[in-house]
Design a protein around this motif. Structure first.
Motif, PDB file in Angstrom:
ATOM      1  N   ASN A  49       0.855  -1.180   0.000  1.00 26.43           N
ATOM      2  CA  ASN A  49       0.000   0.000   0.000  1.00 26.43           C
ATOM      3  C   ASN A  49       0.895   1.236   0.000  1.00 26.43           C
ATOM      4  O   ASN A  49       1.891   1.290   0.724  1.00 26.43           O
ATOM      5  CB  ASN A  49      -0.899   0.019   1.235  1.00 26.43           C
ATOM      6  N   LEU A  50       0.546   2.216  -0.806  1.00 25.00           N
ATOM      7  CA  LEU A  50       1.328   3.444  -0.887  1.00 25.00           C
ATOM      8  C   LEU A  50       0.622   4.640  -0.262  1.00 25.00           C
ATOM      9  O   LEU A  50       1.245   5.666  -0.010  1.00 25.00           O
ATOM     10  CB  LEU A  50       1.654   3.767  -2.355  1.00 25.00           C
ATOM     11  N   ALA A  51      -0.664   4.514  -0.009  1.00 21.09           N
ATOM     12  CA  ALA A  51      -1.442   5.626   0.537  1.00 21.09           C
ATOM     13  C   ALA A  51      -0.851   6.097   1.862  1.00 21.09           C
ATOM     14  O   ALA A  51      -0.609   5.303   2.765  1.00 21.09           O
ATOM     15  CB  ALA A  51      -2.891   5.197   0.745  1.00 21.09           C
ATOM     16  N   GLY A  52      -0.599   7.406   1.929  1.00 20.55           N
ATOM     17  CA  GLY A  52      -0.135   8.004   3.172  1.00 20.55           C
ATOM     18  C   GLY A  52       1.333   7.796   3.497  1.00 20.55           C
ATOM     19  O   GLY A  52       1.789   8.222   4.554  1.00 20.55           O
ATOM     20  N   GLN A  53       2.082   7.176   2.597  1.00 20.96           N
ATOM     21  CA  GLN A  53       3.533   7.019   2.841  1.00 20.96           C
ATOM     22  C   GLN A  53       4.180   8.405   2.834  1.00 20.96           C
ATOM     23  O   GLN A  53       3.683   9.341   2.213  1.00 20.96           O
ATOM     24  CB  GLN A  53       4.172   6.152   1.752  1.00 20.96           C
ATOM     25  N   ARG A  54       5.307   8.530   3.499  1.00 25.07           N
ATOM     26  CA  ARG A  54       6.028   9.806   3.540  1.00 25.07           C
ATOM     27  C   ARG A  54       6.476  10.205   2.132  1.00 25.07           C
ATOM     28  O   ARG A  54       6.975   9.384   1.364  1.00 25.07           O
ATOM     29  CB  ARG A  54       7.239   9.711   4.455  1.00 25.07           C
ATOM     30  N   LEU A  55       6.292  11.462   1.794  1.00 24.25           N
ATOM     31  CA  LEU A  55       6.632  11.981   0.477  1.00 24.25           C
ATOM     32  C   LEU A  55       8.099  11.748   0.136  1.00 24.25           C
ATOM     33  O   LEU A  55       8.418  11.260  -0.955  1.00 24.25           O
ATOM     34  CB  LEU A  55       6.294  13.472   0.401  1.00 24.25           C
ATOM     35  N   ASP A  56       8.994  12.063   1.057  1.00 19.98           N
ATOM     36  CA  ASP A  56      10.423  11.895   0.761  1.00 19.98           C
ATOM     37  C   ASP A  56      10.790  10.430   0.549  1.00 19.98           C
ATOM     38  O   ASP A  56      11.621  10.103  -0.302  1.00 19.98           O
ATOM     39  CB  ASP A  56      11.298  12.538   1.837  1.00 19.98           C
ATOM     40  N   TYR A  57      10.162   9.533   1.273  1.00 21.98           N
ATOM     41  CA  TYR A  57      10.401   8.098   1.090  1.00 21.98           C
ATOM     42  C   TYR A  57       9.948   7.659  -0.301  1.00 21.98           C
ATOM     43  O   TYR A  57      10.660   6.958  -1.008  1.00 21.98           O
ATOM     44  CB  TYR A  57       9.680   7.285   2.166  1.00 21.98           C
ATOM     45  N   LEU A  58       8.729   8.057  -0.690  1.00 23.66           N
ATOM     46  CA  LEU A  58       8.218   7.663  -2.004  1.00 23.66           C
ATOM     47  C   LEU A  58       9.080   8.217  -3.129  1.00 23.66           C
ATOM     48  O   LEU A  58       9.387   7.515  -4.093  1.00 23.66           O
ATOM     49  CB  LEU A  58       6.766   8.115  -2.179  1.00 23.66           C
ATOM     50  N   ARG A  59       9.481   9.477  -3.027  1.00 19.60           N
ATOM     51  CA  ARG A  59      10.355  10.072  -4.052  1.00 19.60           C
ATOM     52  C   ARG A  59      11.634   9.256  -4.200  1.00 19.60           C
ATOM     53  O   ARG A  59      12.048   8.912  -5.298  1.00 19.60           O
ATOM     54  CB  ARG A  59      10.734  11.497  -3.661  1.00 19.60           C
ATOM     55  N   SER A  60      12.264   8.982  -3.082  1.00 19.19           N
ATOM     56  CA  SER A  60      13.522   8.244  -3.088  1.00 19.19           C
ATOM     57  C   SER A  60      13.341   6.829  -3.636  1.00 19.19           C
ATOM     58  O   SER A  60      14.135   6.365  -4.474  1.00 19.19           O
ATOM     59  CB  SER A  60      14.086   8.201  -1.673  1.00 19.19           C
ATOM     60  N   ALA A  61      12.309   6.134  -3.185  1.00 15.32           N
ATOM     61  CA  ALA A  61      12.073   4.762  -3.633  1.00 15.32           C
ATOM     62  C   ALA A  61      11.807   4.713  -5.133  1.00 15.32           C
ATOM     63  O   ALA A  61      12.356   3.851  -5.841  1.00 15.32           O
ATOM     64  CB  ALA A  61      10.905   4.148  -2.866  1.00 15.32           C
ATOM     65  N   LEU A  62      10.983   5.627  -5.634  1.00 14.11           N
ATOM     66  CA  LEU A  62      10.677   5.641  -7.068  1.00 14.11           C
ATOM     67  C   LEU A  62      11.937   5.885  -7.909  1.00 14.11           C
ATOM     68  O   LEU A  62      12.153   5.227  -8.927  1.00 14.11           O
ATOM     69  CB  LEU A  62       9.606   6.691  -7.379  1.00 14.11           C
ATOM     70  N   LYS A  63      12.770   6.808  -7.470  1.00 14.81           N
ATOM     71  CA  LYS A  63      14.017   7.067  -8.199  1.00 14.81           C
ATOM     72  C   LYS A  63      14.932   5.850  -8.140  1.00 14.81           C
ATOM     73  O   LYS A  63      15.574   5.497  -9.135  1.00 14.81           O
ATOM     74  CB  LYS A  63      14.717   8.302  -7.637  1.00 14.81           C
ATOM     75  N   ASP A  64      14.995   5.201  -6.986  1.00 12.37           N
ATOM     76  CA  ASP A  64      15.834   4.006  -6.843  1.00 12.37           C
ATOM     77  C   ASP A  64      15.346   2.871  -7.747  1.00 12.37           C
ATOM     78  O   ASP A  64      16.153   2.154  -8.342  1.00 12.37           O
ATOM     79  CB  ASP A  64      15.873   3.531  -5.390  1.00 12.37           C
ATOM     80  N   TYR A  65      14.033   2.698  -7.864  1.00 13.11           N
ATOM     81  CA  TYR A  65      13.503   1.675  -8.773  1.00 13.11           C
ATOM     82  C   TYR A  65      13.842   2.033 -10.220  1.00 13.11           C
ATOM     83  O   TYR A  65      14.296   1.198 -10.996  1.00 13.11           O
ATOM     84  CB  TYR A  65      11.979   1.537  -8.637  1.00 13.11           C
ATOM     85  N   ARG A  66      13.607   3.278 -10.581  1.00  6.60           N
ATOM     86  CA  ARG A  66      13.859   3.711 -11.957  1.00  6.60           C
ATOM     87  C   ARG A  66      15.329   3.566 -12.334  1.00  6.60           C
ATOM     88  O   ARG A  66      15.666   3.105 -13.420  1.00  6.60           O
ATOM     89  CB  ARG A  66      13.418   5.163 -12.143  1.00  6.60           C
ATOM     90  N   ASP A  67      16.211   3.939 -11.415  1.00  8.02           N
ATOM     91  CA  ASP A  67      17.639   3.948 -11.713  1.00  8.02           C
ATOM     92  C   ASP A  67      18.312   2.601 -11.492  1.00  8.02           C
ATOM     93  O   ASP A  67      19.492   2.446 -11.774  1.00  8.02           O
ATOM     94  CB  ASP A  67      18.327   5.030 -10.875  1.00  8.02           C
ATOM     95  N   GLY A  68      17.566   1.619 -10.962  1.00 11.61           N
ATOM     96  CA  GLY A  68      18.111   0.286 -10.767  1.00 11.61           C
ATOM     97  C   GLY A  68      18.798   0.061  -9.435  1.00 11.61           C
ATOM     98  O   GLY A  68      19.304  -1.027  -9.187  1.00 11.61           O
ATOM     99  N   THR A  69      18.852   1.065  -8.559  1.00 10.33           N
ATOM    100  CA  THR A  69      19.439   0.886  -7.232  1.00 10.33           C
ATOM    101  C   THR A  69      18.662  -0.162  -6.467  1.00 10.33           C
ATOM    102  O   THR A  69      19.244  -0.988  -5.763  1.00 10.33           O
ATOM    103  CB  THR A  69      19.443   2.227  -6.459  1.00 10.33           C
ATOM    104  N   ARG A  70      17.341  -0.128  -6.606  1.00 16.64           N
ATOM    105  CA  ARG A  70      16.481  -1.205  -6.096  1.00 16.64           C
ATOM    106  C   ARG A  70      16.204  -2.089  -7.304  1.00 16.64           C
ATOM    107  O   ARG A  70      15.538  -1.674  -8.237  1.00 16.64           O
ATOM    108  CB  ARG A  70      15.167  -0.663  -5.540  1.00 16.64           C
ATOM    109  N   ASN A  71      16.726  -3.281  -7.272  1.00 14.83           N
ATOM    110  CA  ASN A  71      16.667  -4.152  -8.437  1.00 14.83           C
ATOM    111  C   ASN A  71      15.373  -4.974  -8.458  1.00 14.83           C
ATOM    112  O   ASN A  71      15.343  -6.124  -8.044  1.00 14.83           O
ATOM    113  CB  ASN A  71      17.896  -5.070  -8.468  1.00 14.83           C
ATOM    114  N   VAL A  72      14.326  -4.341  -8.941  1.00 19.05           N
ATOM    115  CA  VAL A  72      13.031  -5.000  -9.107  1.00 19.05           C
ATOM    116  C   VAL A  72      12.632  -4.759 -10.563  1.00 19.05           C
ATOM    117  O   VAL A  72      12.147  -3.681 -10.914  1.00 19.05           O
ATOM    118  CB  VAL A  72      11.973  -4.446  -8.132  1.00 19.05           C
ATOM    119  N   PRO A  73      12.886  -5.750 -11.426  1.00 17.03           N
ATOM    120  CA  PRO A  73      12.667  -5.547 -12.858  1.00 17.03           C
ATOM    121  C   PRO A  73      11.275  -5.031 -13.226  1.00 17.03           C
ATOM    122  O   PRO A  73      11.157  -4.169 -14.101  1.00 17.03           O
ATOM    123  CB  PRO A  73      12.936  -6.931 -13.460  1.00 17.03           C
TER     124      PRO A  73
END
Length: 107
Positions: A49-73
């Motif tokens: 669930n993403l509703a109500g997550q901290r804005l800075d956390y979501l920003r960071s996580a999305l960038k990490d997924y996009r850039d491959g730092t979090r390796n989830v194809p």
């Protein structure tokens, strides 16, 4: 009794102002909503669930997924083509949503 009426009146007047503070729905919400729901409540068991997550956390996580730092194809494929501005819109949208209680699973 007067206090209750004044409080109700104040709340009624404040609701449109609160609704105006919600970010606009992102144009690129579709792929995210397929798994995470339009309001951030997961549509499939493996999605968080993403509703109500901290804005800075979501920003960071999305960038990490996009850039491959979090390796989830799957996530990298889904958000790989998104710009920083589009990721920010998604993060703002989901962080502004109110988490809802999950329905209990019935065996």
């Amino acid at each position: 009794m007067r206090f209750v009426l004044l409080a109700a009146l104040g709340l009624t007047c404040a609701l449109p102002a609160l609704a105006a503070d919600l970010p606009p729905k992102p144009a690129r919400l579709g792929l995210c909503a397929a798994c995470h729901g339009e309001t951030g409540m997961a549509q499939i068991p493996a999605a968080p669930n993403l509703a109500g997550q901290r804005l800075d956390y979501l920003r960071s996580a999305l960038k990490d997924y996009r850039d491959g730092t979090r390796n989830v194809p799957l996530m990298r494929t889904a958000i790989g083509p998104l710009s920083d501005a589009e990721l920010d819109q998604l993060a703002r949208w989901y962080s502004a949503q109110t988490p809802q209680p999950q329905a209990a699973a019935h065996p």
